[in-house]
Design a protein around this motif. Structure first.
Motif, PDB file in Angstrom:
ATOM      1  N   GLU A 103     -27.959 -14.535 -14.793  1.00  0.00           N
ATOM      2  CA  GLU A 103     -29.369 -14.148 -14.684  1.00  0.00           C
ATOM      3  C   GLU A 103     -30.274 -15.356 -14.430  1.00  0.00           C
ATOM      4  O   GLU A 103     -31.083 -15.374 -13.494  1.00  0.00           O
ATOM      5  CB  GLU A 103     -29.798 -13.445 -15.980  1.00  0.00           C
ATOM      6  CG  GLU A 103     -31.271 -13.105 -16.030  1.00  0.00           C
ATOM      7  CD  GLU A 103     -31.662 -12.483 -17.363  1.00  0.00           C
ATOM      8  OE1 GLU A 103     -31.098 -11.435 -17.727  1.00  0.00           O
ATOM      9  OE2 GLU A 103     -32.544 -13.057 -18.052  1.00  0.00           O
ATOM     10  N   LYS A 104     -30.104 -16.380 -15.270  1.00  0.00           N
ATOM     11  CA  LYS A 104     -31.005 -17.531 -15.169  1.00  0.00           C
ATOM     12  C   LYS A 104     -30.738 -18.329 -13.895  1.00  0.00           C
ATOM     13  O   LYS A 104     -31.670 -18.852 -13.280  1.00  0.00           O
ATOM     14  CB  LYS A 104     -30.843 -18.451 -16.385  1.00  0.00           C
ATOM     15  CG  LYS A 104     -31.131 -17.780 -17.716  1.00  0.00           C
ATOM     16  CD  LYS A 104     -32.485 -17.137 -17.753  1.00  0.00           C
ATOM     17  CE  LYS A 104     -32.784 -16.456 -19.059  1.00  0.00           C
ATOM     18  NZ  LYS A 104     -33.747 -15.358 -18.895  1.00  0.00           N
ATOM     19  N   GLU A 107     -32.579 -16.624 -11.123  1.00  0.00           N
ATOM     20  CA  GLU A 107     -34.015 -16.941 -11.177  1.00  0.00           C
ATOM     21  C   GLU A 107     -34.294 -18.349 -10.673  1.00  0.00           C
ATOM     22  O   GLU A 107     -35.316 -18.612 -10.047  1.00  0.00           O
ATOM     23  CB  GLU A 107     -34.526 -16.872 -12.617  1.00  0.00           C
ATOM     24  CG  GLU A 107     -34.640 -15.492 -13.188  1.00  0.00           C
ATOM     25  CD  GLU A 107     -35.099 -15.578 -14.641  1.00  0.00           C
ATOM     26  OE1 GLU A 107     -36.223 -16.010 -14.889  1.00  0.00           O
ATOM     27  OE2 GLU A 107     -34.302 -15.221 -15.532  1.00  0.00           O
ATOM     28  N   LEU A 108     -33.373 -19.270 -10.992  1.00  0.00           N
ATOM     29  CA  LEU A 108     -33.587 -20.664 -10.613  1.00  0.00           C
ATOM     30  C   LEU A 108     -33.174 -20.918  -9.167  1.00  0.00           C
ATOM     31  O   LEU A 108     -33.244 -22.045  -8.690  1.00  0.00           O
ATOM     32  CB  LEU A 108     -32.849 -21.589 -11.583  1.00  0.00           C
ATOM     33  CG  LEU A 108     -33.427 -21.576 -13.013  1.00  0.00           C
ATOM     34  CD1 LEU A 108     -32.538 -22.337 -13.979  1.00  0.00           C
ATOM     35  CD2 LEU A 108     -34.843 -22.161 -13.023  1.00  0.00           C
ATOM     36  N   GLY A 109     -32.707 -19.877  -8.483  1.00  0.00           N
ATOM     37  CA  GLY A 109     -32.545 -19.991  -7.042  1.00  0.00           C
ATOM     38  C   GLY A 109     -31.166 -20.389  -6.539  1.00  0.00           C
ATOM     39  O   GLY A 109     -31.054 -20.796  -5.384  1.00  0.00           O
ATOM     40  N   CYS A 142     -37.280 -11.510  -9.888  1.00  0.00           N
ATOM     41  CA  CYS A 142     -37.901 -12.824  -9.660  1.00  0.00           C
ATOM     42  C   CYS A 142     -38.476 -12.957  -8.254  1.00  0.00           C
ATOM     43  O   CYS A 142     -39.033 -14.001  -7.910  1.00  0.00           O
ATOM     44  CB  CYS A 142     -36.912 -13.948  -9.953  1.00  0.00           C
ATOM     45  SG  CYS A 142     -35.684 -14.218  -8.673  1.00  0.00           S
ATOM     46  N   LEU A 238     -28.127 -24.318 -17.074  1.00  0.00           N
ATOM     47  CA  LEU A 238     -29.499 -23.976 -16.731  1.00  0.00           C
ATOM     48  C   LEU A 238     -30.391 -25.207 -16.637  1.00  0.00           C
ATOM     49  O   LEU A 238     -31.204 -25.341 -15.699  1.00  0.00           O
ATOM     50  CB  LEU A 238     -29.987 -23.030 -17.826  1.00  0.00           C
ATOM     51  CG  LEU A 238     -31.401 -22.613 -17.826  1.00  0.00           C
ATOM     52  CD1 LEU A 238     -31.847 -22.213 -16.449  1.00  0.00           C
ATOM     53  CD2 LEU A 238     -31.530 -21.418 -18.741  1.00  0.00           C
ATOM     54  N   ALA A 242     -32.412 -26.530 -13.287  1.00  0.00           N
ATOM     55  CA  ALA A 242     -33.863 -26.764 -13.280  1.00  0.00           C
ATOM     56  C   ALA A 242     -34.158 -28.166 -12.747  1.00  0.00           C
ATOM     57  O   ALA A 242     -35.069 -28.352 -11.931  1.00  0.00           O
ATOM     58  CB  ALA A 242     -34.432 -26.577 -14.690  1.00  0.00           C
ATOM     59  N   GLN A 245     -33.654 -28.301  -8.915  1.00  0.00           N
ATOM     60  CA  GLN A 245     -34.739 -27.679  -8.163  1.00  0.00           C
ATOM     61  C   GLN A 245     -36.024 -28.490  -8.244  1.00  0.00           C
ATOM     62  O   GLN A 245     -36.743 -28.636  -7.253  1.00  0.00           O
ATOM     63  CB  GLN A 245     -35.000 -26.248  -8.656  1.00  0.00           C
ATOM     64  CG  GLN A 245     -33.860 -25.270  -8.351  1.00  0.00           C
ATOM     65  CD  GLN A 245     -33.732 -24.947  -6.879  1.00  0.00           C
ATOM     66  OE1 GLN A 245     -33.881 -25.796  -6.012  1.00  0.00           O
ATOM     67  NE2 GLN A 245     -33.418 -23.692  -6.587  1.00  0.00           N
ATOM     68  N   ASP A 250     -36.316 -26.778  -4.250  1.00  0.00           N
ATOM     69  CA  ASP A 250     -37.455 -26.094  -3.615  1.00  0.00           C
ATOM     70  C   ASP A 250     -38.691 -25.956  -4.502  1.00  0.00           C
ATOM     71  O   ASP A 250     -39.600 -25.208  -4.193  1.00  0.00           O
ATOM     72  CB  ASP A 250     -37.026 -24.752  -3.025  1.00  0.00           C
ATOM     73  CG  ASP A 250     -36.678 -23.688  -4.074  1.00  0.00           C
ATOM     74  OD1 ASP A 250     -36.811 -23.968  -5.290  1.00  0.00           O
ATOM     75  OD2 ASP A 250     -36.256 -22.593  -3.681  1.00  0.00           O
ATOM     76  N   TRP A 251     -38.716 -26.715  -5.630  1.00  0.00           N
ATOM     77  CA  TRP A 251     -39.936 -26.724  -6.435  1.00  0.00           C
ATOM     78  C   TRP A 251     -40.891 -27.792  -5.926  1.00  0.00           C
ATOM     79  O   TRP A 251     -41.852 -28.138  -6.512  1.00  0.00           O
ATOM     80  CB  TRP A 251     -39.613 -26.967  -7.906  1.00  0.00           C
ATOM     81  CG  TRP A 251     -38.846 -25.847  -8.534  1.00  0.00           C
ATOM     82  CD1 TRP A 251     -38.341 -24.732  -7.917  1.00  0.00           C
ATOM     83  CD2 TRP A 251     -38.493 -25.717  -9.919  1.00  0.00           C
ATOM     84  NE1 TRP A 251     -37.703 -23.934  -8.817  1.00  0.00           N
ATOM     85  CE2 TRP A 251     -37.763 -24.524 -10.058  1.00  0.00           C
ATOM     86  CE3 TRP A 251     -38.701 -26.524 -11.038  1.00  0.00           C
ATOM     87  CZ2 TRP A 251     -37.262 -24.097 -11.274  1.00  0.00           C
ATOM     88  CZ3 TRP A 251     -38.200 -26.101 -12.235  1.00  0.00           C
ATOM     89  CH2 TRP A 251     -37.484 -24.899 -12.369  1.00  0.00           C
TER      90      TRP A 251
ATOM     91  N   GLY B 227     -41.796 -23.754  -8.892  1.00  0.00           N
ATOM     92  CA  GLY B 227     -41.131 -23.188  -7.727  1.00  0.00           C
ATOM     93  C   GLY B 227     -41.607 -21.820  -7.319  1.00  0.00           C
ATOM     94  O   GLY B 227     -42.512 -21.241  -7.940  1.00  0.00           O
ATOM     95  N   ARG B 229     -40.137 -18.788  -7.164  1.00  0.00           N
ATOM     96  CA  ARG B 229     -39.692 -17.530  -7.756  1.00  0.00           C
ATOM     97  C   ARG B 229     -40.445 -17.262  -9.065  1.00  0.00           C
ATOM     98  O   ARG B 229     -40.948 -18.168  -9.702  1.00  0.00           O
ATOM     99  CB  ARG B 229     -38.180 -17.569  -7.995  1.00  0.00           C
ATOM    100  CG  ARG B 229     -37.365 -17.466  -6.699  1.00  0.00           C
ATOM    101  CD  ARG B 229     -35.935 -17.913  -6.894  1.00  0.00           C
ATOM    102  NE  ARG B 229     -35.857 -19.308  -7.280  1.00  0.00           N
ATOM    103  CZ  ARG B 229     -35.894 -20.334  -6.424  1.00  0.00           C
ATOM    104  NH1 ARG B 229     -35.965 -20.110  -5.132  1.00  0.00           N
ATOM    105  NH2 ARG B 229     -35.868 -21.579  -6.864  1.00  0.00           N
ATOM    106  N   ILE B 230     -40.469 -15.980  -9.446  1.00  0.00           N
ATOM    107  CA  ILE B 230     -41.121 -15.590 -10.695  1.00  0.00           C
ATOM    108  C   ILE B 230     -40.107 -15.748 -11.813  1.00  0.00           C
ATOM    109  O   ILE B 230     -39.136 -14.995 -11.892  1.00  0.00           O
ATOM    110  CB  ILE B 230     -41.591 -14.121 -10.619  1.00  0.00           C
ATOM    111  CG1 ILE B 230     -42.551 -13.924  -9.448  1.00  0.00           C
ATOM    112  CG2 ILE B 230     -42.236 -13.701 -11.937  1.00  0.00           C
ATOM    113  CD1 ILE B 230     -42.669 -12.476  -9.002  1.00  0.00           C
TER     114      ILE B 230
END
Lengths: 251, 251
Positions: A103-104, A107-109, A142, A238, A242, A245, A250-251, B227, B229-230
């Protein structure tokens, strides 16, 4: 009428069908149940759809029943864009923690989830269907336009042979032998903006020292450290994603 | 005899008592249960103890029964050291996600957990006892020598009035108005090595635009972005903490 409490996101579903004007999208039984029983959608309500290929579409509910339904894409609301190119390779952990990772990471891409079995991996099975369901649900929530791919699980040695040329693999090394992750990521950014990355996250028991040694001999591997505390496997995965990113993604 | 499966960490307990030669440490009923029934510890076995003040001690089991027990600190194995100075302020979310935040934030080294209630915080109560239990368990597992403090929950406006001079507050802004977090953290590192930080993480519904505006007027606030995404509230909190530690913290 679909109403949204303050802050709740509108309905967004991943489908396999093509999305284009005139298309007809059949809902799966669980999607129909979600729309009808949970979200109380009715004919004419709008739902956002994506399939990983055709961007995002606003679709109208044409028919909806307890376990089936049909939607009609009405207009494209977002163009398809390619997401981040970031892989997460992980030793499966306990069930809840593995769901959490899927899941995480979504969300983190991450673009690819790849389970590997290491010497100290206690779990010898991984439910790929469930992993994919977790990833789809997270992608719906997300706002991603795609769902991470899921690779067939491999033992660590076979995995290393299959690793593609040119992609760096950051091994989360809890033995204390790795370099601080921020510096490693900065150096990739400085040297070459096209570095593609994967993270390798170990099991609860960590990598064996033989595994760490063997990994260290591979030309595509960098051992990285995540500070002085012992992180749970899922926390480490995770946290590393983070950092990737934020510093080189992409952040 | 306490045996450890491969990779399992040895027993480590947080206690309130002073740790010194000649001290006697009484276990709580739940600690005694854990040692006797779960870990099958016996008289003479060694257990690691810490209390946030006296470093880490190896202690011998003197007496152990189902719901009580006594340990004797034998030798100090680690000197007390001060941990990271990083605060996490968060709007309580659903129960599981709130436990998750407390656990992961402790692993990631936060020194203070502070619940705040914002306009769109659905949860109006937070179980501080439970939060502290999550933090203690995580501290025991991750090898910290202290347990994060937990501040009394406050409404957001009162919280802002109580914020200490000189500490920066990074607001996790999902509205798209924040600066990328890596750049913000790098700039703190460049400008002033003594910047102390806190993260403010919102509820599932996000901050209201009035809240974001009001926060933006405070001299200690920087809005940061994580970033495109939500992210779920707990994912955002954890991701931001990882970035703080990797770029400007103790990693």
């Amino acid at each position: 009428m679909v109403s949204h409490p303050p802050g709740q996101k509108s309905i967004r579903l991943f489908v396999e069908a093509a999305l284009e004007n005139g298309a007809k999208v059949e809902l799966s039984p669980s999607q129909a149940h979600y729309l009808s029983a949970v979200m109380r959608a009715a004919t004419g309500d709008r739902v956002a759809l994506f399939n990983g290929r055709d961007g995002e579409w606003s679709a109208a509910v044409e028919r909806i029943a307890r376990n089936k339904g049909t939607l009609r894409p009405v207009e494209q609301t977002r163009l398809q864009e390619s997401g981040a190119d970031l892989w997460l390779v992980f030793a499966p952990v306990k069930k809840t923690a593995t769901h959490f990772i899927a899941e995480k990471a979504t969300e983190l891409g991450v673009s690819l989830l790849w389970p590997v079995f290491t010497a100290q991996t206690a779990t010898r099975r991984v439910n790929l269907e469930r992993l994919r369901a977790n990833a789809i649900e997270a992608a719906e929530q997300c706002g991603r336009l795609d769902v991470p791919e899921i690779n067939t699980p491999l033992p660590l040695d076979a995995f290393c042979r299959d690793w593609p040329q040119g992609r760096r693999l950051l091994v989360l090394d809890e033995s204390g032998g790795g370099e601080p992750i921020a510096g490693v990521l900065e150096s990739f950014k400085d040297n070459d903006t096209t570095t593609t990355l994967g993270i390798l996250s170990g099991p609860e028991g960590g990598f064996s020292s033989a595994e760490l040694d063997a990994l260290g001999k591979l030309p595509f591997v960098t051992h990285v450290a995540l500070g002085p505390r012992i992180l749970r496997a899922e926390t480490a995965a995770l946290a590393a994603l983070a950092c990737c990113q934020a510093i080189a993604g992409d952040w």
